[in-house]
Every structure is written in C-alpha cells, then in structure tokens.
Design a protein around this motif. Structure first.
Motif, mmCIF file in Angstrom:
data_model
loop_
_atom_site.group_PDB
_atom_site.id
_atom_site.type_symbol
_atom_site.label_atom_id
_atom_site.label_comp_id
_atom_site.label_asym_id
_atom_site.label_seq_id
_atom_site.Cartn_x
_atom_site.Cartn_y
_atom_site.Cartn_z
ATOM 1 N N ALA A 129 0.820 -1.214 0.000
ATOM 2 C CA ALA A 129 0.000 0.000 0.000
ATOM 3 C C ALA A 129 0.851 1.261 0.000
ATOM 4 N N THR A 130 0.510 2.178 -0.876
ATOM 5 C CA THR A 130 1.090 3.515 -0.860
ATOM 6 C C THR A 130 0.252 4.349 0.094
ATOM 7 N N LEU A 131 0.918 5.170 0.894
ATOM 8 C CA LEU A 131 0.216 5.919 1.935
ATOM 9 C C LEU A 131 0.353 7.420 1.755
ATOM 10 N N ILE A 132 -0.668 8.142 2.184
ATOM 11 C CA ILE A 132 -0.651 9.607 2.170
ATOM 12 C C ILE A 132 -0.817 10.085 3.609
ATOM 13 N N PHE A 133 -0.008 11.057 3.999
ATOM 14 C CA PHE A 133 -0.159 11.650 5.318
ATOM 15 C C PHE A 133 -0.257 13.156 5.222
ATOM 16 N N GLU A 134 -1.166 13.706 6.010
ATOM 17 C CA GLU A 134 -1.275 15.145 6.198
ATOM 18 C C GLU A 134 -0.777 15.434 7.603
ATOM 19 N N ILE A 135 0.297 16.218 7.705
ATOM 20 C CA ILE A 135 1.017 16.398 8.967
ATOM 21 C C ILE A 135 1.044 17.868 9.373
ATOM 22 N N GLU A 136 0.862 18.105 10.645
ATOM 23 C CA GLU A 136 1.041 19.450 11.197
ATOM 24 C C GLU A 136 1.974 19.345 12.397
ATOM 25 N N LEU A 137 3.131 19.992 12.319
ATOM 26 C CA LEU A 137 4.124 19.930 13.392
ATOM 27 C C LEU A 137 3.907 21.080 14.363
ATOM 28 N N TYR A 138 3.820 20.758 15.645
ATOM 29 C CA TYR A 138 3.563 21.771 16.657
ATOM 30 C C TYR A 138 4.824 22.203 17.401
ATOM 31 N N ALA A 139 5.654 21.238 17.781
ATOM 32 C CA ALA A 139 6.800 21.596 18.625
ATOM 33 C C ALA A 139 7.982 20.677 18.362
ATOM 34 N N ILE A 140 9.177 21.221 18.591
ATOM 35 C CA ILE A 140 10.434 20.475 18.492
ATOM 36 C C ILE A 140 11.209 20.714 19.783
ATOM 37 N N THR A 141 11.619 19.633 20.443
ATOM 38 C CA THR A 141 12.465 19.775 21.622
ATOM 39 C C THR A 141 13.636 18.814 21.494
ATOM 40 N N LYS A 142 14.635 19.024 22.335
ATOM 41 C CA LYS A 142 15.763 18.103 22.337
ATOM 42 C C LYS A 142 15.261 16.729 22.752
ATOM 43 N N GLY A 143 15.459 15.767 21.902
ATOM 44 C CA GLY A 143 14.991 14.423 22.208
ATOM 45 C C GLY A 143 15.985 13.634 23.034
ATOM 46 N N PRO A 144 15.528 12.514 23.589
ATOM 47 C CA PRO A 144 16.407 11.683 24.399
ATOM 48 C C PRO A 144 17.495 10.997 23.585
ATOM 49 N N ARG A 145 17.459 11.180 22.239
ATOM 50 C CA ARG A 145 18.514 10.603 21.420
ATOM 51 C C ARG A 145 19.426 11.659 20.803
ATOM 52 N N SER A 146 19.236 12.914 21.073
ATOM 53 C CA SER A 146 20.099 13.930 20.483
ATOM 54 C C SER A 146 21.456 13.932 21.179
ATOM 55 N N VAL A 147 22.482 14.223 20.419
ATOM 56 C CA VAL A 147 23.834 14.263 20.971
ATOM 57 C C VAL A 147 23.933 15.307 22.078
ATOM 58 N N GLU A 148 23.266 16.452 21.855
ATOM 59 C CA GLU A 148 23.351 17.529 22.840
ATOM 60 C C GLU A 148 22.758 17.123 24.180
ATOM 61 N N ALA A 149 21.786 16.216 24.150
ATOM 62 C CA ALA A 149 21.090 15.849 25.386
ATOM 63 C C ALA A 149 21.861 14.814 26.209
ATOM 64 N N PHE A 150 22.835 14.146 25.615
ATOM 65 C CA PHE A 150 23.504 13.036 26.308
ATOM 66 C C PHE A 150 24.077 13.469 27.656
ATOM 67 N N SER A 151 24.797 14.573 27.665
ATOM 68 C CA SER A 151 25.421 15.035 28.909
ATOM 69 C C SER A 151 24.377 15.428 29.949
ATOM 70 N N ASP A 152 23.249 15.984 29.477
ATOM 71 C CA ASP A 152 22.183 16.353 30.405
ATOM 72 C C ASP A 152 21.571 15.115 31.059
ATOM 73 N N ILE A 153 21.417 14.064 30.277
ATOM 74 C CA ILE A 153 20.808 12.837 30.799
ATOM 75 C C ILE A 153 21.779 12.086 31.710
ATOM 76 N N ASP A 154 23.045 12.078 31.330
ATOM 77 C CA ASP A 154 24.071 11.316 32.049
ATOM 78 C C ASP A 154 24.466 12.045 33.337
ATOM 79 N N MET A 155 23.609 11.973 34.337
ATOM 80 C CA MET A 155 23.801 12.746 35.564
ATOM 81 C C MET A 155 25.046 12.338 36.360
ATOM 82 N N ASP A 156 25.405 11.056 36.327
ATOM 83 C CA ASP A 156 26.592 10.634 37.075
ATOM 84 C C ASP A 156 27.860 10.676 36.233
ATOM 85 N N LYS A 157 27.725 11.130 34.977
ATOM 86 C CA LYS A 157 28.861 11.343 34.071
ATOM 87 C C LYS A 157 29.732 10.097 33.898
ATOM 88 N N ASP A 158 29.054 8.942 33.797
ATOM 89 C CA ASP A 158 29.809 7.703 33.597
ATOM 90 C C ASP A 158 29.808 7.255 32.136
#
Length: 218
Positions: A129-158
């Motif tokens: 099946a070929t699919l069609i999507f109509e999308i409306e984007l509301y917000a973008i935040t740093k995700g739990p997989r972004s490189v920038e977020a790694f240090s923020d998540i890694d609280m014990d810096k291990d």
C-alpha cells in the motif's frame, strides 16, 4: 511509533497545490513532499534525535480512505515521538526532516518505505500500500537521542545512560508544555528506546549505542 502505539505514514499522487505551497518531486520509490503551509518565521528545523509533537491523518492512496487520525485518539492530544530512530515508519522519518514548528505537509510514502509487502492489519493497511499523510508539526524539543542531550541525561557522568536517568529526562521533557497525556506513552517510549539501543543487553545505553548521528562527539 507505528500504528497503535507509534503510528504514522502516507502516499499517492499529490493533490492540487494551494497557493504558495511548495512541492518537491521524487521518484516513485522515494518520499514525495508537498509543503502546504510554511510559517513566516522558522528559528528551528527538525533533525534526527529531536522529540516532535505533531498531529497527522493517514490515508490509503488507492481510495483515499482514512486509516488513522491522531485527533480522535488520546483525547485529541498531538503525538510525541523521536525522529529518526524507527518509532515511525521509515518514510515518515524521512518526510518530517527539516520541518518548522507550525509547518504543514502532505506526503506520499511508497510501500518500500511504509509497510511493504506484508502491510499492517490487512483491514487497515493492505500489502504493497502507498500511503498519504497530512502532517502538522507543533513543537520540536531536544529528544532523548540527540547528541546535545547526552550530557544532560548522564547525571553521574559515567558515559552511559541508565533507565532511571532516561526516565527522569523524559518526565521533564513531557512536563514542559503542561499538557496531560497518557502515562503509558511515557513508558512505551522508554521501553522502545532501550529495545532499539541497548544492543548488548546490559541495561545501559553507551555513548556509542546512543549516538544516532554516527559522529565522534561523545
């Protein structure tokens, strides 16, 4: 985030462009994107690893029948998902790159970048099946997989992320906009992150396992 938990998709010949809309042609085996609305100001564009908040409607290209509408699910709250990590079909990960908050797109996704020859629940999405999507984007935040977020998540810096560290990070991110959402979504995202990234099964996500960009920053 495939149908049911992590949904999304799209396809078929693009409809007539609205005035001012932008259209990008693509071969039949690639995602086709029509920008229906672009906000006047755009200070941030979506990239791999970002946490996105969006509404979307999914249709079968063959007969334009709707198989999914995010506005009728979960009390109509927009959906949260991490871009580029397989929580949605590959075609959507491609289609939602470089979007601005407030932007609307109509996209066509071929079977090879959707549910392929097997389909998904034959009553909803048949094979090939070929699919069609109509999308409306509301917000973008740093995700739990972004490189920038790694240090923020890694609280014990291990240099590795525990379940507790990612759990806390997700709670903070989801609470920022103050909107209520299904607690199961939080748990599903957490489980999905470890399922897809804890490749050695040791209960931690190393910098190497975590890094969706394949860079050497960490």
């Amino acid at each position: 985030m495939h149908l049911g938990g992590c949904f999304l998709l799209q396809a078929l010949a693009l409809l007539s462009l609205q005035s001012g809309a932008q259209k990008v042609e693509a071969p039949s085996d690639q995602v086709q994107v029509e920008v229906v609305h672009l906000p006047e100001e755009c200070h941030q564009k979506s990239k791999k690893g970002d946490l996105l908040n969006a509404h979307y409607d999914g249709y079968l290209a063959s007969d334009r029948s709707k198989f999914y509408c995010s506005r009728t699910q979960n009390d109509g709250h927009p959906k949260w998902f991490v871009l580029g990590v397989g929580q949605v079909i590959k075609g959507l990960d491609i289609a939602m790159l470089n979007m601005c908050p407030g932007e609307k797109r109509k996209v066509i996704i071929p079977p090879s970048l959707a549910y392929g020859k097997h389909g998904y629940d034959a009553a909803k999405i048949p094979p090939n099946a070929t699919l069609i999507f109509e999308i409306e984007l509301y917000a973008i935040t740093k995700g739990p997989r972004s490189v920038e977020a790694f240090s923020d998540i890694d609280m014990d810096k291990d240099k590795q992320l525990s379940r507790d560290e990612i759990d806390l990070y997700l709670k903070k991110e989801f609470e920022r906009d103050g909107k209520k959402r299904d607690p199961l979504h939080h748990e599903n995202v957490l489980v999905d992150i470890f399922k897809k990234n804890d490749r050695d099964g040791d209960g931690f996500i190393s910098a190497k396992e975590y890094n969706v960009y394949q860079h050497d920053e960490l």
